[in-house]
Design a protein around this motif. Structure first.
Motif, mmCIF file in Angstrom:
data_model
loop_
_atom_site.group_PDB
_atom_site.id
_atom_site.type_symbol
_atom_site.label_atom_id
_atom_site.label_comp_id
_atom_site.label_asym_id
_atom_site.label_seq_id
_atom_site.Cartn_x
_atom_site.Cartn_y
_atom_site.Cartn_z
ATOM 1 N N LEU A 60 -15.109 -12.923 -5.890
ATOM 2 C CA LEU A 60 -15.979 -12.127 -6.753
ATOM 3 C C LEU A 60 -15.207 -11.887 -8.303
ATOM 4 N N GLN A 61 -14.124 -12.501 -8.340
ATOM 5 C CA GLN A 61 -13.453 -12.363 -9.661
ATOM 6 C C GLN A 61 -12.878 -10.925 -9.957
ATOM 7 N N ILE A 62 -12.421 -10.223 -9.137
ATOM 8 C CA ILE A 62 -12.108 -8.927 -9.252
ATOM 9 C C ILE A 62 -10.726 -8.640 -8.346
ATOM 10 N N SER A 63 -9.935 -7.600 -8.638
ATOM 11 C CA SER A 63 -8.822 -7.423 -7.932
ATOM 12 C C SER A 63 -9.217 -6.648 -6.828
ATOM 13 N N VAL A 64 -8.216 -6.664 -5.610
ATOM 14 C CA VAL A 64 -8.205 -5.833 -4.503
ATOM 15 C C VAL A 64 -8.370 -4.164 -5.146
ATOM 16 N N ALA A 65 -7.681 -4.026 -5.831
ATOM 17 C CA ALA A 65 -7.900 -2.389 -6.338
ATOM 18 C C ALA A 65 -8.940 -2.159 -6.921
ATOM 19 N N GLU A 66 -9.925 -3.077 -7.607
ATOM 20 C CA GLU A 66 -10.983 -2.701 -8.155
ATOM 21 C C GLU A 66 -12.085 -2.719 -6.841
ATOM 22 N N LEU A 67 -11.719 -3.414 -6.155
ATOM 23 C CA LEU A 67 -12.972 -3.679 -4.985
ATOM 24 C C LEU A 67 -12.888 -2.214 -4.322
ATOM 25 N N PHE A 68 -11.432 -1.703 -4.227
ATOM 26 C CA PHE A 68 -11.632 -0.468 -3.542
ATOM 27 C C PHE A 68 -11.673 0.882 -4.283
ATOM 28 N N ASN A 69 -11.792 0.502 -5.621
ATOM 29 C CA ASN A 69 -11.943 1.628 -6.599
ATOM 30 C C ASN A 69 -13.227 2.408 -6.703
ATOM 31 N N VAL A 70 -13.773 2.796 -5.669
ATOM 32 C CA VAL A 70 -15.065 3.552 -5.739
ATOM 33 C C VAL A 70 -15.081 4.771 -4.910
ATOM 34 N N PRO A 71 -15.843 5.475 -5.000
ATOM 35 C CA PRO A 71 -15.790 7.025 -4.420
ATOM 36 C C PRO A 71 -15.707 6.747 -2.952
ATOM 37 N N GLU A 72 -16.381 5.761 -2.280
ATOM 38 C CA GLU A 72 -16.520 5.771 -0.659
ATOM 39 C C GLU A 72 -15.035 5.629 -0.186
ATOM 40 N N HIS B 2 -1.129 -12.542 -6.526
ATOM 41 C CA HIS B 2 -0.977 -13.765 -6.535
ATOM 42 C C HIS B 2 -0.624 -14.699 -5.178
ATOM 43 N N GLN B 3 0.655 -14.940 -4.864
ATOM 44 C CA GLN B 3 1.258 -15.524 -3.392
ATOM 45 C C GLN B 3 1.505 -14.467 -2.745
ATOM 46 N N ASP B 4 1.383 -14.534 -1.373
ATOM 47 C CA ASP B 4 2.015 -13.615 -0.564
ATOM 48 C C ASP B 4 1.412 -12.129 -0.781
ATOM 49 N N ALA B 5 0.235 -12.100 -0.763
ATOM 50 C CA ALA B 5 -0.127 -10.655 -0.805
ATOM 51 C C ALA B 5 0.007 -9.905 0.493
ATOM 52 N N LEU B 6 0.459 -10.529 1.362
ATOM 53 C CA LEU B 6 0.488 -9.494 2.801
ATOM 54 C C LEU B 6 2.082 -9.076 2.451
ATOM 55 N N GLN B 7 2.872 -9.781 1.899
ATOM 56 C CA GLN B 7 4.115 -9.177 1.782
ATOM 57 C C GLN B 7 4.234 -8.132 0.838
ATOM 58 N N GLN B 8 3.448 -7.935 -0.374
ATOM 59 C CA GLN B 8 3.168 -6.859 -1.482
ATOM 60 C C GLN B 8 2.347 -5.946 -0.319
ATOM 61 N N PHE B 9 1.763 -6.310 0.251
ATOM 62 C CA PHE B 9 1.074 -4.958 0.981
ATOM 63 C C PHE B 9 2.098 -4.315 1.941
ATOM 64 N N GLY B 10 2.946 -5.263 2.801
ATOM 65 C CA GLY B 10 3.988 -4.559 3.557
ATOM 66 C C GLY B 10 5.013 -3.629 2.768
ATOM 67 N N LEU B 11 5.296 -4.184 1.476
ATOM 68 C CA LEU B 11 6.213 -3.409 0.909
ATOM 69 C C LEU B 11 5.625 -2.203 0.172
ATOM 70 N N ALA B 65 -8.041 3.250 -1.537
ATOM 71 C CA ALA B 65 -8.351 2.979 -3.009
ATOM 72 C C ALA B 65 -6.771 3.525 -3.568
ATOM 73 N N GLU B 66 -6.230 4.567 -3.231
ATOM 74 C CA GLU B 66 -4.907 4.847 -3.484
ATOM 75 C C GLU B 66 -3.955 3.752 -3.091
ATOM 76 N N LEU B 67 -3.992 3.412 -2.018
ATOM 77 C CA LEU B 67 -3.323 2.557 -1.358
ATOM 78 C C LEU B 67 -3.206 1.192 -1.972
ATOM 79 N N PHE B 68 -4.073 0.813 -2.666
ATOM 80 C CA PHE B 68 -4.285 -0.466 -3.426
ATOM 81 C C PHE B 68 -4.129 -0.263 -5.015
ATOM 82 N N ASN B 69 -4.097 1.054 -5.447
ATOM 83 C CA ASN B 69 -3.954 1.471 -6.775
ATOM 84 C C ASN B 69 -2.466 1.096 -7.367
ATOM 85 N N VAL B 70 -1.937 -0.152 -7.403
ATOM 86 C CA VAL B 70 -0.689 -0.134 -7.866
ATOM 87 C C VAL B 70 -0.872 -1.612 -8.572
ATOM 88 N N PRO B 71 0.056 -1.972 -9.586
ATOM 89 C CA PRO B 71 0.079 -3.212 -10.395
ATOM 90 C C PRO B 71 -0.128 -4.333 -9.515
#
Lengths: 74, 74
Positions: A60-72, B2-11, B65-71
DNA sequence: GTGTGACTAGAAGTCCGTG
DNA sequence: GCACGGACTTCTAGTCACA
């Protein structure tokens, strides 16, 4: 985020997909996921794994953060 | 993302957990998930499903949303 | 208090088709 | 273009003993 987070997630995907004017088949092709699987996700019937969430966000050409960045999900 | 999103998530999980000063065992208890499973997630060895992502976010008392709201996920 | 390998049941995910 | 089903294969969920 209470019960039925999966349906919220599916709706979010559907909205984003339609906003781009592409079909489930096209999204599936981009994400390398089966079209029937995309259908299941949008209907909230599938408990998607993190890797696939990333694949779909990419498609969808968006980041995971953007994907979840909604009120829900806030 | 980019690569290894799972490790980023774990961290991310690990950092949030430690910031609250709780053990994997405690987090597992809150999320109703096995402590070894939490361990696997933090090490990026588990491809967590969306339902469990929600459980963990709840256990950490933050939104998805907060969980993924990081660079790393932006 | 955590890392790790191994294991089984059941869910994820694919591929065929239909209306 | 999409919802939905059946049958199939692959992978995750969830747990354990051990280090």
């Amino acid at each position: 985020m209470h019960q039925d987070a999966l349906q919220q997630f599916g709706l979010r995907i559907k909205q984003l997909r339609q906003a781009q004017g592409i079909s489930q088949e096209e999204l599936g092709a981009r994400a390398q996921l089966d079209r029937t699987y995309i259908s299941g996700i949008e209907r909230g019937k599938r408990n998607v794994s993190f890797k696939n969430i990333v694949l779909i966000a990419d498609a969808l050409q968006i980041s995971v953060a953007e994907l979840f960045n909604v009120p829900e999900f806030s």
